[in-house]
Design an enzyme around this catalytic site. Structure first.
Site, PDB file in Angstrom:
ATOM      1  N   TYR A 143       5.579  -9.170 -33.174  1.00 47.58           N
ATOM      2  CA  TYR A 143       6.544 -10.198 -32.776  1.00 47.58           C
ATOM      3  C   TYR A 143       6.319 -10.514 -31.307  1.00 47.58           C
ATOM      4  O   TYR A 143       6.175  -9.605 -30.485  1.00 47.58           O
ATOM      5  CB  TYR A 143       7.964  -9.684 -32.998  1.00 47.58           C
ATOM      6  CG  TYR A 143       9.065 -10.611 -32.531  1.00 47.58           C
ATOM      7  CD1 TYR A 143       9.898 -10.256 -31.467  1.00 47.58           C
ATOM      8  CD2 TYR A 143       9.302 -11.841 -33.150  1.00 47.58           C
ATOM      9  CE1 TYR A 143      10.918 -11.093 -31.026  1.00 47.58           C
ATOM     10  CE2 TYR A 143      10.328 -12.684 -32.710  1.00 47.58           C
ATOM     11  CZ  TYR A 143      11.125 -12.303 -31.654  1.00 47.58           C
ATOM     12  OH  TYR A 143      12.134 -13.136 -31.213  1.00 47.58           O
ATOM     13  N   ASP A 238       0.298  -8.471 -25.556  1.00 41.83           N
ATOM     14  CA  ASP A 238       1.751  -8.616 -25.398  1.00 41.83           C
ATOM     15  C   ASP A 238       2.314  -7.221 -25.114  1.00 41.83           C
ATOM     16  O   ASP A 238       2.519  -6.433 -26.024  1.00 41.83           O
ATOM     17  CB  ASP A 238       2.364  -9.218 -26.666  1.00 41.83           C
ATOM     18  CG  ASP A 238       3.880  -9.340 -26.525  1.00 41.83           C
ATOM     19  OD1 ASP A 238       4.494 -10.051 -27.338  1.00 41.83           O
ATOM     20  OD2 ASP A 238       4.448  -8.706 -25.612  1.00 41.83           O
ATOM     21  N   LYS A 266      11.302  -6.940 -20.526  1.00 42.62           N
ATOM     22  CA  LYS A 266      12.101  -5.731 -20.694  1.00 42.62           C
ATOM     23  C   LYS A 266      12.152  -4.868 -19.432  1.00 42.62           C
ATOM     24  O   LYS A 266      12.921  -5.145 -18.521  1.00 42.62           O
ATOM     25  CB  LYS A 266      11.614  -4.960 -21.925  1.00 42.62           C
ATOM     26  CG  LYS A 266      11.796  -5.784 -23.242  1.00 42.62           C
ATOM     27  CD  LYS A 266      11.382  -5.016 -24.451  1.00 42.62           C
ATOM     28  CE  LYS A 266      11.296  -5.906 -25.670  1.00 42.62           C
ATOM     29  NZ  LYS A 266      12.575  -6.149 -26.348  1.00 42.62           N
TER      30      LYS A 266
END
Ligand code: KE4
Length: 431
Positions: A143, A238, A266
């Protein structure tokens, strides 16, 4: 009357889709309404009714230092006295950019954005603009946020064109993304034979955390590095989850593989909204305003977020806590595995450092197809048992659990004991 969380959820559902501002929080995958969280400190959360939980979600990754770390609170407190946002360059964003470039091996330049989605969306646009090609290759179960080009599922059969992963994603855009099986080098080879000359980039979570945690086969990532170079495509890591999580330099430092571009998020915001993308200077120089590839953001480089990110990365940069984090990750997940096995349950645990998942299956989980074969009904029952014992896991079998440096030996042992009791109560029931 109901609990405060129940009342809040009823109010929320009337005016916010699903009652939440991000779908996974609604708990649909585990069939339980979510507790509304009122405060957090260290490894603990307290909900609106005052119930305490040990937190293994960690805001889905950012909270590697634990909640309300004094340095982070202090940094935000100091900055807020100088205002919250200027829409102008600040020393803080230069300092954070320099720190990120110092810590992430492949990064020569970096641009701040406000989320992982923006980071991945921008990296994809940059790869397309830089290479002049349009095809993107991603992997099922990985994702990269909700940008249209990345909300794409695999077509039927290998290397067939992507299909929209959500209504609203234009079919002809989805067809420019191929979604292959993670760890499957043959599929990658076949895709490049067919589309290599049109492929702008491969984007991959080097250690996927969005199908549960899956480990890359040793050769897989270096093969991606080689084949993208051979075809003149870019390799995008990613590292929104793995960045600063699995080591101070992320997965690319752990595996010694240099991508062309890296997406971050994050942890770099210390819990405030921050994303970033960056990498090779010759590529990043194509980004506006010096370059012709456009990307922008009102709150990009927000001073509060930069201050929180700086305070966080300054602690991580020393690298001292990673050996201790590894010890705690190993203690927790091997303890959970033993607890499950002592109840006769078949589980597979995949872990790297302080990110890990437990699948209810007896087969290896190496990609999304094998992850989906795990027993999600058993996971749902386990989740409820643990929540009732004050252990707050990610409400989905296909997410990672995270440990912070605030999760000490006592809390880890309590978690393992709670799991042992949970497995005992699950034994013999049908799910
Ligand atoms: P955000 O736009 O949610 O900040 O980041 C998107 C993203 C990009 N790349 C990776 C590897 C990610 O894991 C994410 C977001 N992660 C999910 C949970 N695994 C966030 C939780 C949520 O969607 O609420």
């Amino acid at each position: 009357m109901g609990t405060k969380s129940e009342i809040l959820f009823q109010r929320a559902r009337k005016i916010i889709p699903g009652g939440v501002n991000s779908p996974v929080r609604a708990g649909k995958a585990v069939g339980m309404d979510p507790p509304f969280i009122a405060r957090a400190e260290g490894c603990f959360l307290w909900d609106a009714d005052g119930n305490q939980y040990v937190d293994y979600v960690g805001s889905w990754g950012p909270m590697i230092l634990g909640h309300s770390h004094p340095d982070v609170v202090q940094a935000i407190g100091d900055q807020i006295k100088n205002g919250t946002s200027y829409g102008a360059p600040t020393a803080l964003e230069v300092e954070l950019a320099e720190l990120i470039i110092d810590m992430v091996p492949s990064m020569e330049m970096v641009r701040m954005v406000n989320s992982g989605t923006e980071a991945a969306m921008s990296a994809v646009r940059l790869a397309r603009g830089y290479t002049g090609r349009e095809m993107i290759i991603k992997f099922e179960g990985c994702y990269h946020g909700h940008a249209d080009s990345l909300l794409v599922s695999a077509g039927s059969g290998v290397a067939t064109l992507g299909i929209p992963g959500s209504p609203g994603v234009p079919k002809d855009l989805a067809q420019k993304t191929l979604s292959l099986s993670f760890n499957n080098m043959d599929e990658v080879r076949r895709a490049f034979e067919q589309y290599g000359s049109q492929t702008a980039a491969v984007i991959v979570e080097p250690i996927p955390g969005n199908m549960g945690v899956v480990l890359p086969n040793t050769e897989f990532l270096s093969m991606l590095r080689r084949i993208t170079k051979d075809y003149g495509s870019l390799l995008i890591f990613d590292e929104v989850i793995t960045g600063f999580r699995v080591s101070a330099g992320g997965a690319q430092e752990l595996f010694g593989i240099m991508p062309d571009l890296t997406c971050l998020g994050k942890i770099i915001g210390g819990g405030l909204p921050v994303g970033a993308y960056g990498g090779r200077k010759d590529i990043m120089e194509r980004v506006a305003p010096d370059g012709d590839i456009y990307q922008a953001g009102t709150l990009s480089g927000n001073p509060l977020a930069m201050a929180a990110g700086l305070a966080t990365l300054k602690i991580l940069q020393k690298g001292m806590i990673y050996p201790e984090l590894e010890k705690r990750g190993r203690a927790l997940f091997s303890g959970l595995e033993d607890a499950a096995r002592s109840s006769g349950l078949k589980v597979v645990v995949n872990r790297v450092g302080t990110m890990g998942s437990m699948f209810f299956t007896d087969k290896a989980v190496t990609d999304f197809a094998s992850a989906k074969k795990s027993h999600t009904g058993m996971f749902r029952a386990y989740y409820a048992e643990m929540l009732n014992r004050g252990i707050y896991l990610a409400p989905s079998a296909f997410e990672a659990s995270f440990i912070s440096i605030a999760h000490d030996e006592e809390v880890i042992q309590k978690t393992i004991e709670s799991a042992r009791e949970s497995f005992r109560s699950l034994k013999g029931k049908v799910y």
